[in-house]
Motif scaffolding. Structure first.
Motif, short mmCIF file in Angstrom:
data_model
loop_
_atom_site.label_atom_id
_atom_site.label_comp_id
_atom_site.label_asym_id
_atom_site.label_seq_id
_atom_site.Cartn_x
_atom_site.Cartn_y
_atom_site.Cartn_z
N THR A 108 0.85 -1.19 0.00
CA THR A 108 0.00 0.00 0.00
C THR A 108 0.88 1.24 0.00
OG1 THR A 108 -0.11 0.34 2.40
CG2 THR A 108 -1.60 -1.32 1.44
N GLU A 109 0.27 2.38 -0.19
CA GLU A 109 1.04 3.63 -0.24
C GLU A 109 1.68 3.96 1.11
OE1 GLU A 109 -2.62 6.78 0.52
OE2 GLU A 109 -1.93 6.39 -1.52
N LYS A 125 2.82 0.01 -10.88
CA LYS A 125 2.31 1.27 -10.35
C LYS A 125 2.09 1.23 -8.83
CE LYS A 125 0.21 2.84 -14.66
NZ LYS A 125 0.94 1.87 -15.50
N VAL A 126 2.99 0.53 -8.14
CA VAL A 126 2.96 0.51 -6.68
C VAL A 126 3.28 1.92 -6.18
CG1 VAL A 126 4.15 -0.36 -4.64
CG2 VAL A 126 3.55 -1.91 -6.49
N ARG A 127 2.53 2.40 -5.20
CA ARG A 127 2.63 3.81 -4.81
C ARG A 127 3.47 4.05 -3.55
NH1 ARG A 127 -3.23 6.27 -4.64
NH2 ARG A 127 -1.97 8.18 -4.38
N CYS A 128 3.99 2.98 -2.96
CA CYS A 128 4.75 3.19 -1.74
C CYS A 128 6.18 3.64 -2.05
CB CYS A 128 4.78 1.91 -0.91
SG CYS A 128 5.77 0.58 -1.61
N LYS A 129 6.90 4.00 -1.01
CA LYS A 129 8.31 4.33 -1.13
C LYS A 129 9.08 3.05 -1.48
CE LYS A 129 12.25 5.96 1.59
NZ LYS A 129 12.71 6.38 2.94
N ILE A 130 9.95 3.12 -2.51
CA ILE A 130 10.68 1.96 -3.00
C ILE A 130 12.18 2.23 -2.91
CG2 ILE A 130 11.08 0.47 -5.00
CD1 ILE A 130 8.30 1.37 -6.03
N SER A 131 12.89 1.33 -2.27
CA SER A 131 14.34 1.49 -2.12
C SER A 131 15.07 0.20 -2.46
CB SER A 131 14.70 1.92 -0.69
OG SER A 131 14.10 3.14 -0.34
N GLY A 132 16.36 0.34 -2.72
CA GLY A 132 17.22 -0.81 -2.93
C GLY A 132 18.61 -0.48 -2.44
N VAL A 133 19.32 -1.49 -1.96
CA VAL A 133 20.71 -1.30 -1.54
C VAL A 133 21.56 -2.33 -2.28
CG1 VAL A 133 20.39 -2.74 0.52
CG2 VAL A 133 22.33 -1.15 0.39
N VAL A 191 8.72 -3.63 4.56
CA VAL A 191 8.62 -4.75 3.63
C VAL A 191 10.00 -4.95 2.99
CG1 VAL A 191 7.47 -5.76 1.63
CG2 VAL A 191 6.20 -4.21 3.15
N PHE A 192 10.51 -6.19 3.09
CA PHE A 192 11.86 -6.50 2.63
C PHE A 192 11.83 -7.60 1.57
CE2 PHE A 192 12.10 -4.67 6.74
CZ PHE A 192 13.30 -3.98 6.82
N PHE A 193 12.65 -7.44 0.55
CA PHE A 193 12.82 -8.49 -0.45
C PHE A 193 14.30 -8.86 -0.52
CE2 PHE A 193 13.90 -10.08 -4.63
CZ PHE A 193 12.89 -10.98 -4.90
N LEU A 194 14.57 -10.17 -0.51
CA LEU A 194 15.93 -10.65 -0.68
C LEU A 194 15.94 -11.71 -1.77
CD1 LEU A 194 15.73 -9.83 2.53
CD2 LEU A 194 17.97 -10.93 2.62
N GLY A 195 16.63 -11.44 -2.85
CA GLY A 195 16.79 -12.42 -3.92
C GLY A 195 18.12 -13.13 -3.77
N ARG A 196 18.25 -13.87 -2.66
CA ARG A 196 19.48 -14.60 -2.31
C ARG A 196 20.73 -13.72 -2.50
NH1 ARG A 196 21.93 -19.74 -5.37
NH2 ARG A 196 22.77 -17.99 -6.52
N PRO A 197 20.81 -12.61 -1.79
CA PRO A 197 21.98 -11.74 -1.97
C PRO A 197 23.24 -12.24 -1.28
CG PRO A 197 20.56 -10.85 -0.26
CD PRO A 197 19.86 -12.06 -0.83
N PHE A 198 23.07 -13.13 -0.27
CA PHE A 198 24.20 -13.59 0.53
C PHE A 198 24.37 -15.10 0.44
CE2 PHE A 198 22.11 -10.15 3.14
CZ PHE A 198 22.99 -9.13 2.77
N LEU A 199 25.60 -15.55 0.61
CA LEU A 199 25.84 -16.98 0.83
C LEU A 199 25.42 -17.33 2.25
CD1 LEU A 199 29.21 -17.57 -1.04
CD2 LEU A 199 26.89 -17.91 -1.86
#
Length: 223
Positions: A75-76, A98-106, A143-151
């Motif tokens: 949600t926004e 068209k997701v309206r929330c704040k979107i970040s990536g590191v 809300v967190f997403f991890l696409g297997r970033p670490f071993l």
């Protein structure tokens, strides 16, 4: 002879599926990022024997991301971050939806992170951070997403630090969770909301073997 022909047919069809995936990816990449973001970029540090370091930057197909996010409603009022965002494929997916929330990536890998940073500058609600995921304050996100970033060993260390610093409940999405996702099972504060293994999406074969993802909630013990 029959098995050999069967294997050739399987390989041929798999390659066709992958081409369809890549064509679909290219269309959305050009629409959102104005360039392809499918290039594989090796890890800046990886020691498979010890299970430490980060994985390479490999963009997940949009159709797979769509399957994963069918179980998560943003949600926004949410604040989302992709930990190890690479060139920003998940961020681009959310923008396309068209997701309206704040979107970040590191992203610690400057080569891939710089790509995400450059195209994301065109969007007010997207922020890309070039830096070490271990150094961020994650209390700004829920809300967190991890696409297997670490071993596996580094993932374990990340989760332990993550738990120590977090002060509010979150949703945690883990893609390709068969590598180290079992670490979260039975862990205090972690509740599995959904888990699935996929071999095909939209009729297209994802990989030679099933790939898993899971959706969790984590509630820190603040007592």
């Amino acid at each position: 002879m029959a098995n050999k022909l069967k294997n050739k047919a399987f390989t041929f069809l798999y390659k066709v599926d992958q081409r369809i995936f890549r064509f679909h990816d290219y269309i959305i990449d050009k629409k959102i990022c104005h360039r392809s973001i499918s290039e594989y970029i090796p890890s800046v540090f990886r020691d498979d024997e010890k299970g430490i370091g980060s994985t390479g930057s490999e963009s997940t197909h949009y159709l797979i991301i769509k399957e994963i996010f069918s179980h998560v409603k943003l949600t926004e009022n949410d604040s989302f971050i992709d930990i190890g965002c690479g060139m920003g494929r998940v961020l681009a997916y959310l923008l396309n939806e068209k997701v309206r929330c704040k979107i970040s990536g590191v992203e610690i890998n400057e080569k891939s992170g710089r790509v995400a940073l450059e195209w994301a500058e065109n969007y007010d609600n997207v922020n890309v951070i070039l830096g070490d995921a271990f150094e961020l304050d994650y209390n700004d996100y829920n809300v967190f997403f991890l696409g297997r970033p670490f071993l596996p060993q580094t993932f374990k260390e990340f989760i332990e630090q993550f738990e120590q610093k977090l002060t509010h409940p979150i949703t945690f999405i883990y893609w390709v969770d068969q590598q180290s996702g079992e670490l979260l099972d039975g862990r205090k504060g972690w509740d599995k909301q959904y888990q699935k293994k996929i071999l095909k999406v939209s009729g297209l074969r994802v990989a030679f073997v099933e790939q898993g993802y899971s959706v969790w909630t984590y509630t820190p013990d603040n007592n």
